[in-house]
Design a protein around this motif. Structure first.
Motif, PDB file in Angstrom:
ATOM      1  N   ALA A 326       0.823  -1.204   0.000  1.00 44.48           N
ATOM      2  CA  ALA A 326       0.000   0.000   0.000  1.00 44.48           C
ATOM      3  C   ALA A 326       0.860   1.258   0.000  1.00 44.48           C
ATOM      4  O   ALA A 326       0.481   2.276  -0.591  1.00 44.48           O
ATOM      5  N   LEU A 327       2.017   1.210   0.652  1.00 48.48           N
ATOM      6  CA  LEU A 327       2.895   2.375   0.717  1.00 48.48           C
ATOM      7  C   LEU A 327       3.669   2.613  -0.580  1.00 48.48           C
ATOM      8  O   LEU A 327       3.899   3.757  -0.976  1.00 48.48           O
ATOM      9  N   ALA A 328       4.089   1.547  -1.221  1.00 50.87           N
ATOM     10  CA  ALA A 328       5.034   1.658  -2.329  1.00 50.87           C
ATOM     11  C   ALA A 328       4.593   2.615  -3.434  1.00 50.87           C
ATOM     12  O   ALA A 328       5.417   3.410  -3.922  1.00 50.87           O
ATOM     13  N   PRO A 329       3.323   2.616  -3.873  1.00 49.33           N
ATOM     14  CA  PRO A 329       2.965   3.525  -4.966  1.00 49.33           C
ATOM     15  C   PRO A 329       3.136   5.001  -4.631  1.00 49.33           C
ATOM     16  O   PRO A 329       3.284   5.826  -5.544  1.00 49.33           O
ATOM     17  N   ALA A 330       3.121   5.334  -3.357  1.00 49.38           N
ATOM     18  CA  ALA A 330       3.190   6.744  -2.954  1.00 49.38           C
ATOM     19  C   ALA A 330       4.612   7.241  -2.746  1.00 49.38           C
ATOM     20  O   ALA A 330       4.814   8.410  -2.419  1.00 49.38           O
ATOM     21  N   ILE A 331       5.599   6.390  -2.950  1.00 50.79           N
ATOM     22  CA  ILE A 331       6.976   6.740  -2.604  1.00 50.79           C
ATOM     23  C   ILE A 331       7.844   6.835  -3.850  1.00 50.79           C
ATOM     24  O   ILE A 331       7.948   5.886  -4.631  1.00 50.79           O
ATOM     25  N   GLY A 332       8.441   8.010  -4.053  1.00 47.49           N
ATOM     26  CA  GLY A 332       9.465   8.171  -5.072  1.00 47.49           C
ATOM     27  C   GLY A 332       8.948   8.246  -6.493  1.00 47.49           C
ATOM     28  O   GLY A 332       7.791   8.562  -6.762  1.00 47.49           O
ATOM     29  N   ALA A 333       9.859   7.940  -7.418  1.00 49.17           N
ATOM     30  CA  ALA A 333       9.577   8.058  -8.846  1.00 49.17           C
ATOM     31  C   ALA A 333       8.538   7.048  -9.297  1.00 49.17           C
ATOM     32  O   ALA A 333       8.346   5.999  -8.672  1.00 49.17           O
ATOM     33  N   ALA A 334       7.890   7.368 -10.409  1.00 53.82           N
ATOM     34  CA  ALA A 334       6.854   6.500 -10.981  1.00 53.82           C
ATOM     35  C   ALA A 334       7.449   5.150 -11.388  1.00 53.82           C
ATOM     36  O   ALA A 334       8.596   5.072 -11.827  1.00 53.82           O
ATOM     37  N   PRO A 335       6.653   4.097 -11.229  1.00 50.73           N
ATOM     38  CA  PRO A 335       5.305   4.076 -10.662  1.00 50.73           C
ATOM     39  C   PRO A 335       5.290   3.733  -9.177  1.00 50.73           C
ATOM     40  O   PRO A 335       4.445   2.977  -8.711  1.00 50.73           O
ATOM     41  N   GLY A 336       6.224   4.309  -8.433  1.00 49.58           N
ATOM     42  CA  GLY A 336       6.316   4.049  -7.005  1.00 49.58           C
ATOM     43  C   GLY A 336       7.526   3.212  -6.663  1.00 49.58           C
ATOM     44  O   GLY A 336       8.280   2.756  -7.525  1.00 49.58           O
ATOM     45  N   ALA A 337       7.713   2.986  -5.378  1.00 54.93           N
ATOM     46  CA  ALA A 337       8.931   2.358  -4.872  1.00 54.93           C
ATOM     47  C   ALA A 337       9.074   0.909  -5.307  1.00 54.93           C
ATOM     48  O   ALA A 337       8.089   0.194  -5.525  1.00 54.93           O
ATOM     49  N   LEU A 338      10.325   0.482  -5.397  1.00 50.02           N
ATOM     50  CA  LEU A 338      10.634  -0.927  -5.577  1.00 50.02           C
ATOM     51  C   LEU A 338      10.366  -1.633  -4.258  1.00 50.02           C
ATOM     52  O   LEU A 338      10.895  -1.250  -3.216  1.00 50.02           O
ATOM     53  N   LEU A 339       9.534  -2.654  -4.285  1.00 48.33           N
ATOM     54  CA  LEU A 339       9.200  -3.426  -3.092  1.00 48.33           C
ATOM     55  C   LEU A 339      10.097  -4.649  -3.042  1.00 48.33           C
ATOM     56  O   LEU A 339      10.034  -5.529  -3.912  1.00 48.33           O
ATOM     57  N   LEU A 340      10.949  -4.702  -2.030  1.00 51.61           N
ATOM     58  CA  LEU A 340      11.861  -5.824  -1.847  1.00 51.61           C
ATOM     59  C   LEU A 340      11.377  -6.635  -0.657  1.00 51.61           C
ATOM     60  O   LEU A 340      11.478  -6.202   0.496  1.00 51.61           O
ATOM     61  N   ARG A 341      10.832  -7.802  -0.938  1.00 51.19           N
ATOM     62  CA  ARG A 341      10.265  -8.665   0.087  1.00 51.19           C
ATOM     63  C   ARG A 341      11.165  -9.876   0.265  1.00 51.19           C
ATOM     64  O   ARG A 341      11.427 -10.615  -0.691  1.00 51.19           O
ATOM     65  N   SER A 342      11.643 -10.099   1.470  1.00 49.20           N
ATOM     66  CA  SER A 342      12.596 -11.182   1.695  1.00 49.20           C
ATOM     67  C   SER A 342      12.027 -12.531   1.276  1.00 49.20           C
ATOM     68  O   SER A 342      12.748 -13.380   0.732  1.00 49.20           O
ATOM     69  N   ASP A 343      10.736 -12.750   1.497  1.00 48.49           N
ATOM     70  CA  ASP A 343      10.125 -14.032   1.115  1.00 48.49           C
ATOM     71  C   ASP A 343      10.202 -14.253  -0.390  1.00 48.49           C
ATOM     72  O   ASP A 343      10.446 -15.367  -0.853  1.00 48.49           O
ATOM     73  N   GLU A 344       9.993 -13.194  -1.173  1.00 48.27           N
ATOM     74  CA  GLU A 344      10.038 -13.334  -2.634  1.00 48.27           C
ATOM     75  C   GLU A 344      11.462 -13.524  -3.129  1.00 48.27           C
ATOM     76  O   GLU A 344      11.709 -14.291  -4.078  1.00 48.27           O
ATOM     77  N   ILE A 345      12.418 -12.850  -2.503  1.00 50.10           N
ATOM     78  CA  ILE A 345      13.813 -13.027  -2.879  1.00 50.10           C
ATOM     79  C   ILE A 345      14.250 -14.467  -2.637  1.00 50.10           C
ATOM     80  O   ILE A 345      14.928 -15.091  -3.462  1.00 50.10           O
TER      81      ILE A 345
END
Length: 479
Positions: A326-345
């Motif tokens: 929910a936070l990522a789209p509102a942060i930084g350059a378009a289209p929002g922040a890179l979401l780095l999730r340890s589970d996905e990595i």
């Protein structure tokens, strides 16, 4: 979008054969019948393509089939000639000289095209990203001068924009192109310069057997379709943001990076998005449609944004990933922040989809150290590229918290740490209810983590059950 007079007889035949009025673009006419859809290329020469001869139309029909059948075999059938029947009329196939060539496809209902969907659910956004990742994985690698190719695209689209009256005095992407030129050259060497789709927007995605499927890849210009995979993706991201909002585009971006591991194009993403918006602006203007929103977007994408790194920690089940998304789209350059999730990595390191469960040995300390090392590296690279980052992990180890804070400091980014808290019974119930999630944590894992000592928590402690959680979390991230 008139069909040339030289093709009038064939056009009338195709309309009778299918019982359909053609769906026209400036280069083709598609007749969608009950049993089949027939696509005829118009006998036109437009500078960027030449379909004026019968031989060229046959060749490009066959090229379109070859490009698209591997990804959409249920949609693309064959290329068939229109010939003269013994009685003087026209027919599909048969003996005799070809009067025209058409691409034969399966008919699709209008509602199966993604550009007409009023809402795209999160699971489908993930599936779209997976489809694009698979498309790019299979795309042939090419050599070439990527910065020079991008400069030609800039020049061509500036000329096209000016020709339809767009105000482009403030559109100056050349400085950014010069800055990212070494990156683009490096990505050619790394294999990310490929024969891509080339026209990857929502109208060229459809649902086949319930799965998003790319189709109608650009067949008439190898140079325009031989591009960085990030530039190919950018058309889809721009289209999603315009039609469905930044959250939709952000989700597709982050799923794509989670699956492929490729976030290396982020420094070039502003110019990629800007070009895609300008292309849409002059195309819409030429059609007499509103184009100002796209023109403004082309300018806005090039504006620099503040760099933030937001880390979200806490026990399993506190809703870290939900808040992060929910936070990522509102942060930084378009289209929002890179979401780095340890589970996905972790899942990517093991070569499986995010939702695939891993055995317990995949969570040994040495495996977790590798996960965090990749997370730190990806976060640092994204920040260096001028992009925001949201880092989602348990962060129970004080040394890991110190390192993610140091990652932000080294990049000169603003750091915000959020620590989510909720009663243990609530967390147990949430974990028991999980389905199709990247986290493999169960009640036993939660119990072990809860029994550990996280040390002193200097991050913002946040009530995970607060109905205003997102609003309060946003308020803690400096604007």
């Amino acid at each position: 979008m008139t069909i040339p007079a030289s093709q009038a007889e064939v056009a009338a035949f195709l309309a009778r054969h299918t019982g359909a009025t053609p769906i026209e673009t400036h280069i083709s006419a598609v007749y969608v019948g009950a049993a089949e859809a027939l696509k005829m290329k118009k006998a036109v020469a437009l500078g960027f393509l030449d379909f004026s001869t019968l031989g060229s139309r046959e060749a490009f029909c066959r090229r379109e089939l070859a490009l698209n059948a591997p990804t959409a075999p249920a949609l693309y059938r064959d290329v068939v000639a229109v010939t003269r029947a013994p009685g003087g009329g026209l027919r599909l196939g048969g003996e005799g000289e070809a009067l025209e060539w058409v691409l034969r496809m399966a008919p699709l209902a209008p509602g199966t095209f993604l550009d007409v969907m009023e809402e795209i659910p999160p699971e489908m956004l993930d599936a779209i990203a997976d489809a694009v990742a698979a498309l790019h994985a299979a795309a042939p690698r090419r050599a070439g001068d990527a910065p020079a190719a991008m400069q030609r695209v800039i020049e061509g689209n500036r000329a096209a924009g000016l020709a339809v009256g767009l105000a482009l005095d403030e559109w100056r992407p050349e400085a950014m192109l010069a800055a990212v030129a070494p990156l683009l050259r490096a990505r050619v060497a790394q294999g990310f310069f490929r024969r891509c789709h080339g026209d990857l927007h929502l109208a060229n995605l459809c649902l086949l057997d319930g799965r998003p499927t790319p189709f109608d890849a650009l067949e008439f210009d190898e140079e325009l379709a031989t591009i960085d995979t990030g530039y190919d993706l950018a058309f889809l991201l721009m289209d999603l943001e315009h039609r469905h909002g930044r959250a939709a585009a952000n989700r597709v971006l982050n799923r794509y990076v989670a699956v492929t591991g490729d976030g290396g194009f982020l420094a070039a993403l502003p110019i990629f998005l800007s070009l895609r918006a300008l292309i849409r602006a002059h195309v819409e203007a030429r059609r007499g449609h509103p184009s100002e929103a796209y023109r403004k977007a082309a300018l806005d994408y090039l504006e620099p944004r503040p760099q933030h790194l937001v880390a979200i920690g806490g026990l399993q089940g506190t809703g870290k990933s939900h808040l992060a998304r929910a936070l990522a789209p509102a942060i930084g350059a378009a289209p929002g922040a890179l979401l780095l999730r340890s589970d996905e990595i972790r899942k990517r390191q093991h070569g499986v989809a995010p939702e695939t469960r891993l055995p317990p040995e995949s969570y040994r300390p040495e495996a977790s150290a590798k996960v965090h090392a990749d997370l730190f590296a990806a976060a640092g690279a994204a920040l260096a590229a001028g992009h925001g980052v949201v880092a989602d992990a348990v962060w129970y180890d004080p040394a890991m918290r110190a390192e993610i804070e140091a990652t932000a400091r080294r990049a000169g980014a603003v750091f915000t740490g959020l620590w989510l808290e909720a009663p243990l019974p609530v967390l147990q119930a949430r974990i028991a209810a999980r389905r199709g999630d990247a986290s493999d944590a169960d009640a036993a894992v939660l119990a072990r983590t809860a029994a550990a000592d996280p040390g002193a928590i200097a991050w913002h402690r946040v009530d995970a059950l607060d109905p205003a959680l997102l609003t309060k979390a946003l308020a803690l991230v400096p604007g």
